[in-house]
Design a protein around this motif. Structure first.
Motif, PDB file in Angstrom:
ATOM      1  N   GLY B 222       0.828  -1.204   0.000  1.00 41.10           N
ATOM      2  CA  GLY B 222       0.000   0.000   0.000  1.00 41.10           C
ATOM      3  C   GLY B 222       0.859   1.249   0.000  1.00 41.10           C
ATOM      4  N   PHE B 223       1.903   1.213   0.793  1.00 42.67           N
ATOM      5  CA  PHE B 223       2.791   2.361   0.887  1.00 42.67           C
ATOM      6  C   PHE B 223       3.564   2.557  -0.424  1.00 42.67           C
ATOM      7  N   LEU B 224       3.985   1.440  -1.030  1.00 42.59           N
ATOM      8  CA  LEU B 224       4.707   1.524  -2.304  1.00 42.59           C
ATOM      9  C   LEU B 224       3.818   2.143  -3.389  1.00 42.59           C
ATOM     10  N   LEU B 225       2.548   1.728  -3.418  1.00 40.26           N
ATOM     11  CA  LEU B 225       1.629   2.280  -4.419  1.00 40.26           C
ATOM     12  C   LEU B 225       1.500   3.786  -4.244  1.00 40.26           C
ATOM     13  N   LEU B 226       1.454   4.200  -2.983  1.00 35.32           N
ATOM     14  CA  LEU B 226       1.338   5.629  -2.697  1.00 35.32           C
ATOM     15  C   LEU B 226       2.600   6.376  -3.133  1.00 35.32           C
ATOM     16  N   ILE B 227       3.762   5.845  -2.719  1.00 34.64           N
ATOM     17  CA  ILE B 227       5.029   6.494  -3.053  1.00 34.64           C
ATOM     18  C   ILE B 227       5.232   6.528  -4.571  1.00 34.64           C
ATOM     19  N   ALA B 228       4.942   5.404  -5.216  1.00 30.99           N
ATOM     20  CA  ALA B 228       5.259   5.287  -6.640  1.00 30.99           C
ATOM     21  C   ALA B 228       4.234   5.992  -7.504  1.00 30.99           C
ATOM     22  N   GLY B 229       3.001   6.116  -7.001  1.00 27.77           N
ATOM     23  CA  GLY B 229       1.942   6.618  -7.859  1.00 27.77           C
ATOM     24  C   GLY B 229       1.526   8.046  -7.600  1.00 27.77           C
ATOM     25  N   HIS B 230       2.017   8.628  -6.529  1.00 27.00           N
ATOM     26  CA  HIS B 230       1.519   9.958  -6.165  1.00 27.00           C
ATOM     27  C   HIS B 230       2.368  11.085  -6.748  1.00 27.00           C
ATOM     28  N   GLU B 231       3.583  11.214  -6.206  1.00 26.10           N
ATOM     29  CA  GLU B 231       4.397  12.358  -6.617  1.00 26.10           C
ATOM     30  C   GLU B 231       4.791  12.264  -8.091  1.00 26.10           C
ATOM     31  N   THR B 232       5.049  11.038  -8.562  1.00 26.39           N
ATOM     32  CA  THR B 232       5.456  10.854  -9.958  1.00 26.39           C
ATOM     33  C   THR B 232       4.370  11.379 -10.902  1.00 26.39           C
ATOM     34  N   THR B 233       3.133  10.924 -10.665  1.00 26.36           N
ATOM     35  CA  THR B 233       2.026  11.358 -11.522  1.00 26.36           C
ATOM     36  C   THR B 233       1.824  12.861 -11.396  1.00 26.36           C
ATOM     37  N   ALA B 234       1.904  13.353 -10.150  1.00 29.33           N
ATOM     38  CA  ALA B 234       1.752  14.798  -9.919  1.00 29.33           C
ATOM     39  C   ALA B 234       2.798  15.574 -10.720  1.00 29.33           C
ATOM     40  N   ASN B 235       4.028  15.095 -10.699  1.00 27.40           N
ATOM     41  CA  ASN B 235       5.092  15.783 -11.435  1.00 27.40           C
ATOM     42  C   ASN B 235       4.808  15.817 -12.932  1.00 27.40           C
ATOM     43  N   MET B 236       4.356  14.685 -13.460  1.00 27.32           N
ATOM     44  CA  MET B 236       4.072  14.652 -14.897  1.00 27.32           C
ATOM     45  C   MET B 236       2.915  15.593 -15.242  1.00 27.32           C
ATOM     46  N   ILE B 237       1.879  15.624 -14.399  1.00 23.44           N
ATOM     47  CA  ILE B 237       0.751  16.534 -14.660  1.00 23.44           C
ATOM     48  C   ILE B 237       1.280  17.979 -14.736  1.00 23.44           C
ATOM     49  N   SER B 238       2.082  18.361 -13.728  1.00 29.40           N
ATOM     50  CA  SER B 238       2.603  19.738 -13.689  1.00 29.40           C
ATOM     51  C   SER B 238       3.486  20.036 -14.905  1.00 29.40           C
ATOM     52  N   LEU B 239       4.356  19.090 -15.239  1.00 30.95           N
ATOM     53  CA  LEU B 239       5.277  19.320 -16.362  1.00 30.95           C
ATOM     54  C   LEU B 239       4.506  19.445 -17.681  1.00 30.95           C
ATOM     55  N   CYS B 240       3.495  18.608 -17.852  1.00 31.49           N
ATOM     56  CA  CYS B 240       2.706  18.665 -19.091  1.00 31.49           C
ATOM     57  C   CYS B 240       1.981  20.003 -19.199  1.00 31.49           C
TER      58      CYS B 240
END
Lengths: 72, 390
Positions: B222-240
């Motif tokens: 559960g923690f891995l999903l949060l770590i791997a899926g949260h900030e990474t996706t957020a960063n891509m949204i912002s960069l796009c």
């Protein structure tokens, strides 16, 4: 000659990249493992897509082999 | 004697990989360079070579191995719980348990509720002042809500979940505050797992439990999903979003032809390749890569970001081309560790970008592009703060 797509279901990691590449040829079961819907690409487009699917498979679980047709 | 500086993933140019990595790709695509302390590391920069390293399990991900470039005080045989730290066959079994959660069909079926999350976040944003930080308004909350939904976090706890997951990716939280937020989330997920043992629901944790998963391992997952899926996706949204606002001709292409969106997402994934350190491996055998022999015990760094600008694979690699058909990029890695949530990330990006373009046509940067604070030191590239107005 005929081409055949082979899948190693034991190493498949369920990324689904093959399904994106050619949903007519590939699917996934409920556990995510690859299912081959059409093992023998015939047209040029089917063969090109099969090659692309082999290329993008991250776990290298797909291969496209050429088999000699045997006539009896 | 001249010394060359150690290999760094720092991005000075917001749009391009470090110039030194590009130089290595051109001049010496597999080369041993300085790393940390007195350590050397093989920098691998060509697309084909990066694929070869990442798909060969003899380049180990097991960070408990002495000499592994990501080993931070582990002893051999330490039981590691995370998928990203395992090698086959252990990894194959562990990944096999969760990969059914993210099949193409299951991810496609998430579209309606992810769309709802995005539309509601945009409603909130539009109700507030017409100038805001896009990172806080959309980039961080959307993927956090998506993961909360997947884990079965009750609606009443969404704010707690979101505040704490935002805290440990915030530039301004201190390491102590970050650790505290992580601790709160970990114990929250542990409680969630326990409650699912009592009363199973329609969520990943419940399904894993009924398949026989160890509750302790599930907290890690559960923690891995949060770590791997949260900030990474957020960063891509912002960069796009920053890129589309900085390059109006690209934004116009998507306005004129919304069907370009999947290709645009793929191309922007290739272009930014945000995970800086996913390609660290330890060679456990003598293996030739691109004609160069790497010895057992050597540290290896497969640089996906630079590989995704390999002109032999992506002609005019520094140009953003939504019609490129860039599906063979390695932004999600390659090999058995390729991102578990990649199809979910694609879907989230597609939904967010489409909705933003449709609903906030007057959106613009509220600061010059050059003043946007980028996460140039990683470990994931992204944007700390994205002031926008409409």
């Amino acid at each position: 000659m005929t081409m055949q797509i082979n899948a190693n279901r034991a190493t498949c990691i369920g990324s689904g990249q093959c399904v994106f590449t050619d949903p007519d040829a590939f699917d996934q079961d409920d556990d995510g493992t690859v299912l081959i819907l059409r093992a023998e690409p015939v047209t040029n487009e089917e063969i090109t897509r099969a090659n692309q699917a082999v290329h993008v498979c991250p776990s290298r679980s797909l291969s496209l082999v050429t088999e000699e047709l045997e006539y009896s | 004697m001249t010394t060359t500086p150690n290999l760094s993933t720092r991005r000075v140019d917001p749009y391009n990989p470090p110039a030194e990595h590009a130089r290595l790709q051109e001049e010496q695509p597999v080369s041993q360079v300085g790393w940390r302390d007195d350590r050397k590391i093989w920098a691998v920069t060509k697309h084909a070579d990066v694929r070869a390293v990442l798909s060969d399990a003899r380049f180990s991900s097991d960070r408990s191995l002495p000499g592994h470039p990501t080993n931070i005080g582990y002893a051999p045989g330490d039981k590691l719980k995370q998928l990203i730290e395992m090698d086959p066959p252990e990894h194959t079994t562990a990944r096999g348990r969760v990969m059914g959660e993210f099949t193409v069909k299951k991810v496609a079926a998430m579209r309606p509720w992810i769309t709802k999350i995005v539309e509601e976040a945009i409603d909130m944003m539009l109700q507030g002042p017409s100038e805001t930080d896009f990172v806080v308004a959309l980039s961080l909350p959307v993927p956090s809500m998506v993961i909360a939904e997947l884990l079965g976090v009750p609606y009443d706890d969404h704010d707690f979940f979101q505040e704490n997951s935002a805290a440990f990716v915030d530039q301004h939280t201190t390491p102590v505050e970050k650790a505290a937020a992580m601790g709160r989330l970990r114990s929250y997920i542990a409680d969630l797992v326990n409650s699912r043992i009592e009363a199973p629901g329609n969520d990943i944790l419940s399904r894993q439990l009924s398949a026989g998963a160890d509750p302790q391992d599930l907290v890690g997952l559960g923690f891995l999903l949060l770590i791997a899926g949260h900030e990474t996706t957020a960063n891509m949204i912002s960069l796009c979003v920053a890129t589309l606002l900085d390059k109006p001709e690209l934004l116009q292409q998507l306005r004129d032809d919304p069907d370009l969106m999947p290709g645009a997402v793929e191309e922007l994934l290739r272009y930014f390749t945000i995970a800086e350190i996913g390609g660290l491996r330890l060679a456990t055998a003598d293996i030739e890569v691109g004609g160069t022999l790497i010895h057992a015990g050597d540290a290896v760094f497969a640089l996906s970001n630079t590989a995704n600008r390999d002109p032999e694979v992506f002609p005019e690699p520094n140009r953003i081309d939504f019609t490129r058909g860039a599906r063979n990029h390695v932004a999600f890695g390659f090999g058995p560790h390729q991102c578990l949530g990649q199809n979910l990330a694609r879907l989230e990006l597609e939904i967010v970008l489409s909705a933003v373009i449709r609903r906030i046509p007057a959106l613009r940067l509220a600061v010059p592009f050059a003043e946007i604070p980028f996460k140039e030191y990683g470990p994931n590239y992204g944007i700390y703060k994205l002031p926008v107005a409409w």
